[in-house]
Design a protein around this motif. Structure first.
Motif, PDB file in Angstrom:
ATOM      1  N   HIS A   1       0.862  -1.184   0.000  1.00 19.14           N
ATOM      2  CA  HIS A   1       0.000   0.000   0.000  1.00 19.14           C
ATOM      3  C   HIS A   1       0.898   1.233   0.000  1.00 19.14           C
ATOM      4  O   HIS A   1       1.573   1.515   0.990  1.00 19.14           O
ATOM      5  CB  HIS A   1      -0.923   0.002   1.209  1.00 19.14           C
ATOM      6  CG  HIS A   1      -1.819  -1.205   1.273  1.00 19.14           C
ATOM      7  ND1 HIS A   1      -2.867  -1.394   0.399  1.00 19.14           N
ATOM      8  CD2 HIS A   1      -1.806  -2.287   2.103  1.00 19.14           C
ATOM      9  CE1 HIS A   1      -3.482  -2.531   0.686  1.00 19.14           C
ATOM     10  NE2 HIS A   1      -2.859  -3.096   1.712  1.00 19.14           N
ATOM     11  N   GLN A   2       0.931   1.914  -1.116  1.00 13.33           N
ATOM     12  CA  GLN A   2       1.874   3.007  -1.290  1.00 13.33           C
ATOM     13  C   GLN A   2       1.214   4.141  -2.067  1.00 13.33           C
ATOM     14  O   GLN A   2       0.637   3.928  -3.131  1.00 13.33           O
ATOM     15  CB  GLN A   2       3.102   2.493  -2.045  1.00 13.33           C
ATOM     16  CG  GLN A   2       4.300   3.396  -2.006  1.00 13.33           C
ATOM     17  CD  GLN A   2       5.540   2.657  -2.517  1.00 13.33           C
ATOM     18  OE1 GLN A   2       5.487   1.494  -2.873  1.00 13.33           O
ATOM     19  NE2 GLN A   2       6.654   3.354  -2.542  1.00 13.33           N
ATOM     20  N   ASP A   3       1.289   5.340  -1.509  1.00 12.13           N
ATOM     21  CA  ASP A   3       0.739   6.508  -2.178  1.00 12.13           C
ATOM     22  C   ASP A   3       1.797   7.144  -3.072  1.00 12.13           C
ATOM     23  O   ASP A   3       3.004   7.039  -2.823  1.00 12.13           O
ATOM     24  CB  ASP A   3       0.260   7.531  -1.155  1.00 12.13           C
ATOM     25  CG  ASP A   3      -0.961   7.049  -0.380  1.00 12.13           C
ATOM     26  OD1 ASP A   3      -1.729   6.259  -0.953  1.00 12.13           O
ATOM     27  OD2 ASP A   3      -1.125   7.454   0.783  1.00 12.13           O
ATOM     28  N   ALA A   4       1.333   7.809  -4.104  1.00  7.79           N
ATOM     29  CA  ALA A   4       2.237   8.478  -5.032  1.00  7.79           C
ATOM     30  C   ALA A   4       1.646   9.819  -5.426  1.00  7.79           C
ATOM     31  O   ALA A   4       0.446  10.063  -5.261  1.00  7.79           O
ATOM     32  CB  ALA A   4       2.474   7.614  -6.271  1.00  7.79           C
ATOM     33  N   VAL A   5       2.494  10.684  -5.934  1.00 15.18           N
ATOM     34  CA  VAL A   5       2.058  11.971  -6.466  1.00 15.18           C
ATOM     35  C   VAL A   5       2.408  12.015  -7.942  1.00 15.18           C
ATOM     36  O   VAL A   5       3.554  11.736  -8.330  1.00 15.18           O
ATOM     37  CB  VAL A   5       2.737  13.146  -5.729  1.00 15.18           C
ATOM     38  CG1 VAL A   5       2.382  14.476  -6.412  1.00 15.18           C
ATOM     39  CG2 VAL A   5       2.316  13.177  -4.266  1.00 15.18           C
ATOM     40  N   MET A   6       1.421  12.312  -8.778  1.00 21.21           N
ATOM     41  CA  MET A   6       1.672  12.457 -10.213  1.00 21.21           C
ATOM     42  C   MET A   6       1.689  13.930 -10.574  1.00 21.21           C
ATOM     43  O   MET A   6       0.844  14.702 -10.122  1.00 21.21           O
ATOM     44  CB  MET A   6       0.601  11.732 -11.033  1.00 21.21           C
ATOM     45  CG  MET A   6       0.764  10.230 -11.065  1.00 21.21           C
ATOM     46  SD  MET A   6      -0.356   9.414 -12.243  1.00 21.21           S
ATOM     47  CE  MET A   6       0.335   9.980 -13.810  1.00 21.21           C
ATOM     48  N   GLU A   7       2.667  14.295 -11.379  1.00 22.80           N
ATOM     49  CA  GLU A   7       2.792  15.670 -11.848  1.00 22.80           C
ATOM     50  C   GLU A   7       2.717  15.661 -13.374  1.00 22.80           C
ATOM     51  O   GLU A   7       3.488  14.955 -14.034  1.00 22.80           O
ATOM     52  CB  GLU A   7       4.110  16.275 -11.378  1.00 22.80           C
ATOM     53  CG  GLU A   7       4.286  17.740 -11.780  1.00 22.80           C
ATOM     54  CD  GLU A   7       5.571  18.324 -11.236  1.00 22.80           C
ATOM     55  OE1 GLU A   7       5.592  18.731 -10.063  1.00 22.80           O
ATOM     56  OE2 GLU A   7       6.565  18.362 -11.999  1.00 22.80           O
ATOM     57  N   LEU A   8       1.809  16.444 -13.910  1.00 26.07           N
ATOM     58  CA  LEU A   8       1.599  16.512 -15.351  1.00 26.07           C
ATOM     59  C   LEU A   8       2.117  17.837 -15.883  1.00 26.07           C
ATOM     60  O   LEU A   8       1.963  18.888 -15.244  1.00 26.07           O
ATOM     61  CB  LEU A   8       0.114  16.384 -15.689  1.00 26.07           C
ATOM     62  CG  LEU A   8      -0.674  15.253 -15.008  1.00 26.07           C
ATOM     63  CD1 LEU A   8      -2.147  15.337 -15.427  1.00 26.07           C
ATOM     64  CD2 LEU A   8      -0.082  13.901 -15.342  1.00 26.07           C
ATOM     65  N   SER A   9       2.710  17.796 -17.051  1.00 27.43           N
ATOM     66  CA  SER A   9       3.156  19.027 -17.695  1.00 27.43           C
ATOM     67  C   SER A   9       3.260  18.781 -19.191  1.00 27.43           C
ATOM     68  O   SER A   9       3.065  17.655 -19.669  1.00 27.43           O
ATOM     69  CB  SER A   9       4.526  19.478 -17.151  1.00 27.43           C
ATOM     70  OG  SER A   9       5.567  18.657 -17.638  1.00 27.43           O
ATOM     71  N   ALA A  10       3.608  19.817 -19.932  1.00 23.75           N
ATOM     72  CA  ALA A  10       3.770  19.680 -21.378  1.00 23.75           C
ATOM     73  C   ALA A  10       4.966  18.797 -21.720  1.00 23.75           C
ATOM     74  O   ALA A  10       5.085  18.305 -22.847  1.00 23.75           O
ATOM     75  CB  ALA A  10       3.936  21.057 -22.010  1.00 23.75           C
ATOM     76  N   HIS A  11       5.861  18.572 -20.775  1.00 22.82           N
ATOM     77  CA  HIS A  11       7.072  17.775 -21.019  1.00 22.82           C
ATOM     78  C   HIS A  11       6.869  16.295 -20.747  1.00 22.82           C
ATOM     79  O   HIS A  11       7.697  15.479 -21.150  1.00 22.82           O
ATOM     80  CB  HIS A  11       8.221  18.294 -20.155  1.00 22.82           C
ATOM     81  CG  HIS A  11       8.508  19.746 -20.354  1.00 22.82           C
ATOM     82  ND1 HIS A  11       9.048  20.243 -21.520  1.00 22.82           N
ATOM     83  CD2 HIS A  11       8.302  20.823 -19.550  1.00 22.82           C
ATOM     84  CE1 HIS A  11       9.176  21.556 -21.421  1.00 22.82           C
ATOM     85  NE2 HIS A  11       8.727  21.925 -20.245  1.00 22.82           N
ATOM     86  N   GLY A  12       5.797  15.931 -20.036  1.00 21.86           N
ATOM     87  CA  GLY A  12       5.565  14.536 -19.721  1.00 21.86           C
ATOM     88  C   GLY A  12       4.983  14.361 -18.331  1.00 21.86           C
ATOM     89  O   GLY A  12       4.421  15.300 -17.743  1.00 21.86           O
ATOM     90  N   ILE A  13       5.138  13.157 -17.792  1.00 17.22           N
ATOM     91  CA  ILE A  13       4.582  12.792 -16.493  1.00 17.22           C
ATOM     92  C   ILE A  13       5.710  12.402 -15.552  1.00 17.22           C
ATOM     93  O   ILE A  13       6.627  11.676 -15.942  1.00 17.22           O
ATOM     94  CB  ILE A  13       3.598  11.610 -16.631  1.00 17.22           C
ATOM     95  CG1 ILE A  13       2.413  11.994 -17.532  1.00 17.22           C
ATOM     96  CG2 ILE A  13       3.094  11.156 -15.258  1.00 17.22           C
ATOM     97  CD1 ILE A  13       1.501  10.824 -17.871  1.00 17.22           C
TER      98      ILE A  13
END
Length: 303
Positions: free
Chosen positions: A37-49
């Motif tokens: 059980h592990q949480d993550a943070v996703m960051e989106l931008s024009a350059h990718g993920i």
């Protein structure tokens, strides 16, 4: 679908992208999944993920998925968007879209009507699969690892990924720490574990350059790291990395901050490979970069 932001429908997603090799993406994300059980943070931008996971303020991992890795990648958001989600759930959902010998292309959209991350198969002949993953506002802001080199010469070495994993597996002592020491004369990397006894693994540079491929160090350095954090950096290296005989780069920065970098292929099986400048056979545009940062134990000092 190349309309301007001002002309967009208010309900249009900020991100629409497609990936044609789910197996590779699962491998990359599983590399940083050291707990069930592990949480993550996703960051989106024009350059990718960029996907980030961390633990106890001492271990941080990042998966960099450049836009070039995707068959299609359209981002219409403003700046960078961040949201939290369950890493395990994300990986499990992606696995639904893959089957032995076949992996359908997957479309990823964000946000859905209720801020979900939406997954959909796009080339399945038998059925169209959908998945929704609930997202949330990140609980915390990722700590700033602020990685810097100490001195004019970076202290770093490159080793085969399989060899590094084997060394760390061999050094397991319950609740122990691992000392990493680098010395310029003779050029050597030493891993030392202490528990009910001592166990030491040495990588001499000149003795076997096929084992320790690159070595750079102008002074002796020595730091200790908790074994559970070090092991997390290699425990889930995908089998594809072993089969392709890939390399891992290890760098010790200012204050003992440890940086470990892996490469995971996202190339679709059967696609031709291209020889890169370094003489390897890999599609440089279809490689996901994995980075781990491990803080040293506070009571250790540079040798």
């Amino acid at each position: 679908m190349s309309s301007s932001t001002s002309a967009r429908d208010d309900d249009a997603p900020d991100l629409v992208c497609q990936i044609d090799c789910v197996h590779g993406m699962v491998d990359a994300l599983s590399s940083v999944r050291w707990k069930r059980h592990q949480d993550a943070v996703m960051e989106l931008s024009a350059h990718g993920i960029v996907l980030t996971v961390e633990e106890s303020g001492c271990l941080q991992a990042k998966v960099f998925l450049k836009r070039e890795l995707f068959v299609e990648y359209e981002y219409a958001g403003e700046g960078r968007e961040r949201f939290g989600l369950s890493l395990g759930l994300f990986v499990d959902c992606l696995n639904i879209f893959s089957a032995p010998g076949h992996a359908s292309a997957v479309e990823i959209r964000y946000p859905g009507p209720d801020m979900q991350l939406l997954l959909k198969s796009v080339d399945s002949q038998d059925a169209c699969l959908y998945a929704e993953i609930r997202t949330r506002i990140p609980d915390t802001i990722s700590w700033d690892y602020n990685f810097e080199h100490e001195g004019n010469t970076p202290v770093t070495f490159t080793v085969k990924s399989a060899v590094l994993k084997e060394a760390l597996d061999d050094l397991e002592w319950p609740g122990s720490s691992i000392q990493i020491r680098m010395q310029p004369d003779p050029p050597t990397v030493v891993f030392k574990g202490e528990g009910h006894g001592d166990l030491q693994v040495e990588f001499p540079y000149y003795a076997n350059t096929d084992l320790l491929i690159v070595f750079q160090c102008d002074r002796e350095v020595s730091y200790r790291y908790k074994y559970k954090f070090l092991r997390a950096t290699t425990s889930n290296i995908p089998s594809s990395v072993m089969k392709e005989n890939r390399r891992t780069k290890v760098t010790i920065g200012r204050g003992g901050m440890l940086k470990i970098q892996h490469l995971v292929s996202l190339a679709r099986p059967g696609m031709p490979y291209f020889r890169n400048i370094g003489g390897g056979t890999e599609q440089t545009s279809r490689i996901a970069h994995i980075e781990f940062f491990v803080k040293p134990e506070e009571n250790d000092n540079d040798a």
